[in-house]
Design a protein around this motif. Structure first.
Motif, PDB file in Angstrom:
ATOM      1  N   LYS A 134       0.757  -1.109   0.037  1.00 24.93           N
ATOM      2  CA  LYS A 134      -0.170  -0.022  -0.069  1.00 24.93           C
ATOM      3  C   LYS A 134       0.841   1.175  -0.050  1.00 24.93           C
ATOM      4  O   LYS A 134       0.585   2.158  -0.862  1.00 24.93           O
ATOM      5  CB  LYS A 134      -1.050  -0.111   1.277  1.00 24.93           C
ATOM      6  CG  LYS A 134      -1.996   1.042   1.163  1.00 24.93           C
ATOM      7  CD  LYS A 134      -2.959   1.069   2.466  1.00 24.93           C
ATOM      8  CE  LYS A 134      -3.869   2.157   2.496  1.00 24.93           C
ATOM      9  NZ  LYS A 134      -3.070   3.505   2.242  1.00 24.93           N
ATOM     10  N   CYS A 135       1.874   1.315   0.857  1.00 16.72           N
ATOM     11  CA  CYS A 135       2.766   2.551   1.073  1.00 16.72           C
ATOM     12  C   CYS A 135       3.711   2.638  -0.324  1.00 16.72           C
ATOM     13  O   CYS A 135       3.770   3.709  -0.822  1.00 16.72           O
ATOM     14  CB  CYS A 135       3.738   2.168   2.167  1.00 16.72           C
ATOM     15  SG  CYS A 135       4.739   3.689   2.569  1.00 16.72           S
ATOM     16  N   TYR A 136       4.318   1.244  -0.852  1.00 15.92           N
ATOM     17  CA  TYR A 136       5.008   1.462  -2.139  1.00 15.92           C
ATOM     18  C   TYR A 136       4.088   2.069  -3.089  1.00 15.92           C
ATOM     19  O   TYR A 136       4.627   2.625  -3.976  1.00 15.92           O
ATOM     20  CB  TYR A 136       5.360  -0.059  -2.446  1.00 15.92           C
ATOM     21  CG  TYR A 136       6.003  -0.216  -3.706  1.00 15.92           C
ATOM     22  CD1 TYR A 136       7.487  -0.156  -3.531  1.00 15.92           C
ATOM     23  CD2 TYR A 136       5.400  -0.692  -4.918  1.00 15.92           C
ATOM     24  CE1 TYR A 136       8.070  -0.500  -4.828  1.00 15.92           C
ATOM     25  CE2 TYR A 136       6.186  -0.664  -6.083  1.00 15.92           C
ATOM     26  CZ  TYR A 136       7.678  -0.586  -6.021  1.00 15.92           C
ATOM     27  OH  TYR A 136       8.073  -0.648  -7.178  1.00 15.92           O
ATOM     28  N   ALA A 137       2.730   1.424  -3.458  1.00 15.57           N
ATOM     29  CA  ALA A 137       2.319   2.163  -4.394  1.00 15.57           C
ATOM     30  C   ALA A 137       1.832   3.649  -4.044  1.00 15.57           C
ATOM     31  O   ALA A 137       1.864   4.385  -5.283  1.00 15.57           O
ATOM     32  CB  ALA A 137       0.640   1.366  -4.383  1.00 15.57           C
ATOM     33  N   ASP A 138       1.531   3.749  -3.085  1.00 17.48           N
ATOM     34  CA  ASP A 138       1.202   5.448  -2.853  1.00 17.48           C
ATOM     35  C   ASP A 138       2.551   6.265  -3.083  1.00 17.48           C
ATOM     36  O   ASP A 138       2.295   7.265  -4.033  1.00 17.48           O
ATOM     37  CB  ASP A 138       0.886   5.755  -1.394  1.00 17.48           C
ATOM     38  CG  ASP A 138      -0.463   5.120  -1.108  1.00 17.48           C
ATOM     39  OD1 ASP A 138      -1.180   4.801  -1.627  1.00 17.48           O
ATOM     40  OD2 ASP A 138      -0.561   5.193   0.286  1.00 17.48           O
ATOM     41  N   ASN A 139       3.909   5.675  -2.921  1.00 20.66           N
ATOM     42  CA  ASN A 139       5.054   6.473  -3.107  1.00 20.66           C
ATOM     43  C   ASN A 139       5.103   6.444  -4.846  1.00 20.66           C
ATOM     44  O   ASN A 139       5.622   7.498  -5.331  1.00 20.66           O
ATOM     45  CB  ASN A 139       6.293   5.627  -2.731  1.00 20.66           C
ATOM     46  CG  ASN A 139       6.529   6.136  -1.184  1.00 20.66           C
ATOM     47  OD1 ASN A 139       7.343   7.088  -1.228  1.00 20.66           O
ATOM     48  ND2 ASN A 139       6.072   5.432  -0.326  1.00 20.66           N
ATOM     49  N   ARG A 140       4.852   5.395  -5.248  1.00 16.01           N
ATOM     50  CA  ARG A 140       4.940   5.307  -6.723  1.00 16.01           C
ATOM     51  C   ARG A 140       3.936   6.535  -7.414  1.00 16.01           C
ATOM     52  O   ARG A 140       4.436   7.256  -8.649  1.00 16.01           O
ATOM     53  CB  ARG A 140       4.584   3.936  -7.434  1.00 16.01           C
ATOM     54  CG  ARG A 140       5.926   2.974  -7.201  1.00 16.01           C
ATOM     55  CD  ARG A 140       7.228   3.583  -7.732  1.00 16.01           C
ATOM     56  NE  ARG A 140       7.999   2.581  -7.923  1.00 16.01           N
ATOM     57  CZ  ARG A 140       9.319   2.605  -8.162  1.00 16.01           C
ATOM     58  NH1 ARG A 140       9.797   3.757  -8.099  1.00 16.01           N
ATOM     59  NH2 ARG A 140      10.062   1.727  -8.161  1.00 16.01           N
ATOM     60  N   LEU A 141       2.808   6.523  -6.741  1.00 18.75           N
ATOM     61  CA  LEU A 141       1.793   7.141  -7.621  1.00 18.75           C
ATOM     62  C   LEU A 141       2.400   8.911  -7.412  1.00 18.75           C
ATOM     63  O   LEU A 141       2.134   9.782  -8.297  1.00 18.75           O
ATOM     64  CB  LEU A 141       0.342   7.067  -6.665  1.00 18.75           C
ATOM     65  CG  LEU A 141      -0.346   6.045  -7.422  1.00 18.75           C
ATOM     66  CD1 LEU A 141      -1.281   5.768  -6.397  1.00 18.75           C
ATOM     67  CD2 LEU A 141      -0.854   5.961  -8.752  1.00 18.75           C
ATOM     68  N   ARG A 142       2.871   9.205  -6.113  1.00 16.32           N
ATOM     69  CA  ARG A 142       3.496  10.401  -5.876  1.00 16.32           C
ATOM     70  C   ARG A 142       4.454  10.794  -6.848  1.00 16.32           C
ATOM     71  O   ARG A 142       4.568  11.802  -7.463  1.00 16.32           O
ATOM     72  CB  ARG A 142       3.930  10.388  -4.437  1.00 16.32           C
ATOM     73  CG  ARG A 142       2.677  10.727  -3.473  1.00 16.32           C
ATOM     74  CD  ARG A 142       3.262  11.108  -2.357  1.00 16.32           C
ATOM     75  NE  ARG A 142       4.271  10.320  -1.455  1.00 16.32           N
ATOM     76  CZ  ARG A 142       3.666   9.126  -0.799  1.00 16.32           C
ATOM     77  NH1 ARG A 142       2.356   9.501  -0.392  1.00 16.32           N
ATOM     78  NH2 ARG A 142       4.579   8.355  -0.201  1.00 16.32           N
ATOM     79  N   GLU A 143       5.322   9.733  -7.222  1.00 12.96           N
ATOM     80  CA  GLU A 143       6.419   9.879  -8.091  1.00 12.96           C
ATOM     81  C   GLU A 143       5.858  10.113  -9.375  1.00 12.96           C
ATOM     82  O   GLU A 143       6.393  11.143 -10.301  1.00 12.96           O
ATOM     83  CB  GLU A 143       7.385   8.765  -8.049  1.00 12.96           C
ATOM     84  CG  GLU A 143       8.722   8.884  -9.160  1.00 12.96           C
ATOM     85  CD  GLU A 143       9.462   7.772  -8.978  1.00 12.96           C
ATOM     86  OE1 GLU A 143      10.429   7.663  -9.716  1.00 12.96           O
ATOM     87  OE2 GLU A 143       9.312   6.687  -8.205  1.00 12.96           O
ATOM     88  N   LEU A 144       4.874   9.535  -9.894  1.00 11.70           N
ATOM     89  CA  LEU A 144       4.148   9.626 -11.208  1.00 11.70           C
ATOM     90  C   LEU A 144       3.868  11.030 -11.305  1.00 11.70           C
ATOM     91  O   LEU A 144       3.680  11.613 -12.099  1.00 11.70           O
ATOM     92  CB  LEU A 144       3.160   8.590 -11.315  1.00 11.70           C
ATOM     93  CG  LEU A 144       2.202   8.787 -12.629  1.00 11.70           C
ATOM     94  CD1 LEU A 144       3.152   8.411 -14.079  1.00 11.70           C
ATOM     95  CD2 LEU A 144       1.171   7.650 -12.772  1.00 11.70           C
TER      96      LEU A 144
END
Length: 394
Positions: free
Chosen positions: A133-143
């Motif tokens: 969940k945290c990993y996906a949130d970080n990736r979305l912010r990077e996007l």
């Protein structure tokens, strides 16, 4: 039999075996450049929390497990791991834990054995869920950050269109494929999200995010290279020379590119006979020149080495050369390699080649008032030589 205490007693061996398993796992490439401490991350805290919870499944320990998952997800996102690599880490951890606890578990009554194994699986699932969940949130912010950068660079491209018509035509051609992928995967991701409000950390969504990020990074690389070349041609870049140590500048470039060479098992070497003295030079442009040449050599070299040689040529000149044992460049291609957007036979086979790297190198050398040459034979390696002045004069 106290399974929690047994896990706590064996935690150091679990950690050691897990690190060895990750190092030997070919599908986890991102861990090869990390230190032991960076690899460990929150694993010691995870094992302690699991040990306590196996004895007494209290809310406090479950909260600690969730926090270790969040911490691990944050770190792996920052370190550039992809979703499959993170999942493989947890699969290996589950195997190592069960292997070390196997003898103790087999001493338990059957019902208690099954209960303990299920509890171990449950605790790891809690950590994995929070991690992804945290990993996906970080990736979305990077996007989202990349999207903002793309908007800014797009505005600068608009200002250059009128004066860079020919370059824009070539650039648009190179942008087409990655941009199409970005649009396609982004549309797929958005449509999936609209159909379901489920957690965005599912494997399929994560793979879509990774595809978007990979293509977006390539697009930004192409755009930034094109803008850099346009700045050189327009004469807007000014040098800021200052006293600098050549040895220090060489070491910094090698330290930055060493991981790239290690991934291909290449030997990256420095042969510096330049006197220990400071020279007046623009450090940023000198390192940009060297970084482009060395990264290019690594890209086109599959086995052997890349060697950086620096030596004083005369009282007022010094030479810098980058030699590789790679694919080489044919005589026909050597006449065009410094032209913008030119990609030779080997360059066309690489998705990350823009055909701008050597054009930028040639512009930097000219800006530094130097000369560049190339010597190469197919399948016998290449040497790029640069001759630069020792002192900068206005």
């Amino acid at each position: 039999m106290n399974i929690g205490q047994s896990l706590l007693d064996k935690s150091q061996q679990v950690i050691q075996d897990w690190i060895s398993s990750v190092d030997q796992e070919e599908s986890i490439q991102s861990s090869h450049d990390l230190s032991r401490q960076a690899m460990l991350d929150s694993l010691p805290n995870l094992l302690k929390a699991m040990a306590r919870t196996l004895d007494d499944q209290s809310a406090t320990d479950l909260q600690q497990l969730a926090e270790t998952g969040v911490e691990h997800g944050n770190h792996r996102a920052e370190q550039g791991f992809n979703a499959e690599e993170v999942a493989t880490e947890y699969r290996l951890l589950r195997q190592v834990i069960l292997t070390h606890l196997e003898a103790d578990l087999l001493q338990l009554p059957q019902t208690q054995l099954l209960s303990s194994v299920r509890k171990i699986d449950l605790l790891l699932d809690v950590v994995i869920g929070q991690c992804f969940k945290c990993y996906a949130d970080n990736r979305l912010r990077e996007l989202e950050d990349i999207r903002g950068q793309m908007l800014l660079t797009n505005q600068e491209l608009d200002r250059l269109i009128t004066s860079q018509q020919e370059d824009i035509v070539h650039l648009a051609h190179d942008l087409k494929s990655p941009l199409t992928a970005i649009i396609g995967f982004s549309d797929l991701f958005l449509r999936q999200q609209r159909k379901s409000e489920q957690d965005s950390s599912s494997p399929q969504n994560l793979r879509s995010i990774e595809q978007v990020l990979g293509n977006a990074r390539r697009l930004l690389h192409i755009i930034n290279d094109a803008l850099e070349l346009a700045r050189y041609r327009s004469g807007k870049l000014k040098l800021t020379p200052a006293p600098n140590s050549v040895a220090l500048l060489l070491d910094e470039v090698v330290a930055a590119l060493e991981p790239l060479a290690q991934r291909k098992n290449l030997d990256l070497k420095i042969n510096n006979t330049f006197p220990e003295q400071a020279i007046w030079i623009d450090a940023l442009r000198f390192q940009q020149l060297l970084t482009n040449l060395v990264s290019n050599a690594i890209r086109y070299t599959e086995t052997g080495s890349v060697t950086i040689t620096c030596q004083q040529q005369a009282e007022d000149r010094f030479t810098l050369s980058v030699t590789d044992t790679g694919l080489g460049i044919s005589p026909e291609e050597q006449a065009h390699i410094f032209e913008p957007y030119y990609r030779g036979e080997h360059g066309l086979q690489l998705s990350d080649s823009t055909g701008l790297g050597l054009a930028i190198v040639a512009q930097v050398v000219e800006l530094l008032r130097g000369k560049i040459s190339v010597q190469s034979n197919c399948e016998q390696g290449t040497t790029f030589g640069v001759e630069l002045p020792l002192q900068w004069a206005e």
